[in-house]
Design an enzyme around this catalytic site. Structure first.
Site, PDB file in Angstrom:
ATOM      1  CB  CYS A 115      -1.004  -0.028   1.143  1.00 46.42           C
ATOM      2  SG  CYS A 115      -2.383   1.116   0.896  1.00 46.42           S
ATOM      3  CG  HIS A 223      -3.726  -3.574   3.075  1.00 41.48           C
ATOM      4  ND1 HIS A 223      -2.855  -3.032   3.994  1.00 41.48           N
ATOM      5  CD2 HIS A 223      -4.291  -2.535   2.420  1.00 41.48           C
ATOM      6  CE1 HIS A 223      -2.894  -1.710   3.903  1.00 41.48           C
ATOM      7  NE2 HIS A 223      -3.761  -1.382   2.949  1.00 41.48           N
ATOM      8  CD  GLU A 225      -1.543  -6.003   5.479  1.00 41.98           C
ATOM      9  OE1 GLU A 225      -2.322  -5.087   5.795  1.00 41.98           O
ATOM     10  OE2 GLU A 225      -1.108  -6.131   4.314  1.00 41.98           O
TER      11      GLU A 225
END
Length: 255
Positions: A115, A223, A225
């Site tokens: 990001c 994202h 993660e």
């Protein structure tokens, strides 16, 4: 000789004001993804004060993660004025990451941007950003859904199409997959030496790699993660990043 049971991944921290005091902060989801998915030791680093500190950190690093953040890269770094003064900025992080990117690539340290980190890499290589993708003709609204529930904010939003024969296509084994979307800015002009690895349906670049990097150097706009252990394409990115970090750690242990 340097010996470690696990590689060390440095993570750039944000400078945040909390209850009138300054904190250096990294989101837990990034820490957990590095520890659990990349199988590495996460280590947050604050804003740097000198080039000597930068050199010391690069010497310590087996990998570097540039996480997402609530702040934006200051547009002065790509020759523009601030479009919306109400949006948060973080000059201290800018001064850290833009130097850290160059040092990492020069030193062959594996690099993963997410990001804001994706946008930082583009700016570090001379690229520019749309300061408001949703107000730019031809593009969709890529901001998160208006919900206080994180699972809804980070839920699947749109497909990305990987570039055939590219690194991301190889890593994920997929030509397309669903991703979340929580960003208001995005790449306008691609930086010199960067290669697009995936696109959103509206044509916005969603992943890039550094073409002449000595080690793994990938960045994505979404994202990965988030809920990484339960999302195969996301997990594959962290697994390959972790393997590159272990390779660097092993090569330094042998010296």
């Amino acid at each position: 000789m340097i010996y470690r049971s696990k590689p060390v991944v440095l993570m750039a921290a944000d400078m945040r004001q909390i209850d009138g005091q300054t904190f250096h902060a990294v989101g837990h989801k990034y820490v957990a993804a590095v520890a659990e998915a990349a199988q590495a030791v996460p280590l947050a680093i604050p804003a740097l004060g000198s080039n000597s500190e930068l050199e010391a950190l690069i010497a310590l690093a087996d990998g570097i993660l540039l996480p997402g953040a609530i702040s934006n890269v200051h547009p002065s770094h790509f020759g523009e004025d601030v479009l919306n003064p109400s949006l948060p900025l973080d000059p201290a992080r800018d001064s850290t990451t833009l130097r850290l990117i160059d040092a990492a690539v020069t030193s062959g340290v594996p690099l993963l941007g997410i990001c804001r980190g994706f946008q930082e890499i583009n700016v570090a290589f001379g690229g520019s950003l749309h300061q408001a993708v949703h107000d730019t003709e031809g593009f969709a609204d890529h901001r998160e859904v208006d919900s206080p529930v994180a699972q809804e904010q980070y839920g699947p939003r749109h497909l990305v199409s990987t570039v055939p024969g590219g690194l991301l296509a190889e890593i994920t084994g997929r030509s397309e997959f669903m991703v979340n979307s929580l960003h208001g800015q995005g790449i306008a002009r691609l930086g010199s030496g960067l290669v697009a690895e995936a696109y959103a349906p509206d044509g916005l670049i969603e992943a890039i790699r550094i073409s002449d990097a000595k080690a793994f150097a990938l960045a994505v706009q979404w994202h990965p993660e988030w809920d990484v252990l339960n999302n195969p394409p996301y997990l594959s990115i962290f697994r390959v990043f972790g393997a590159a970090c272990r390779e660097r750690a092993a090569s330094r242990s042998a010296k």
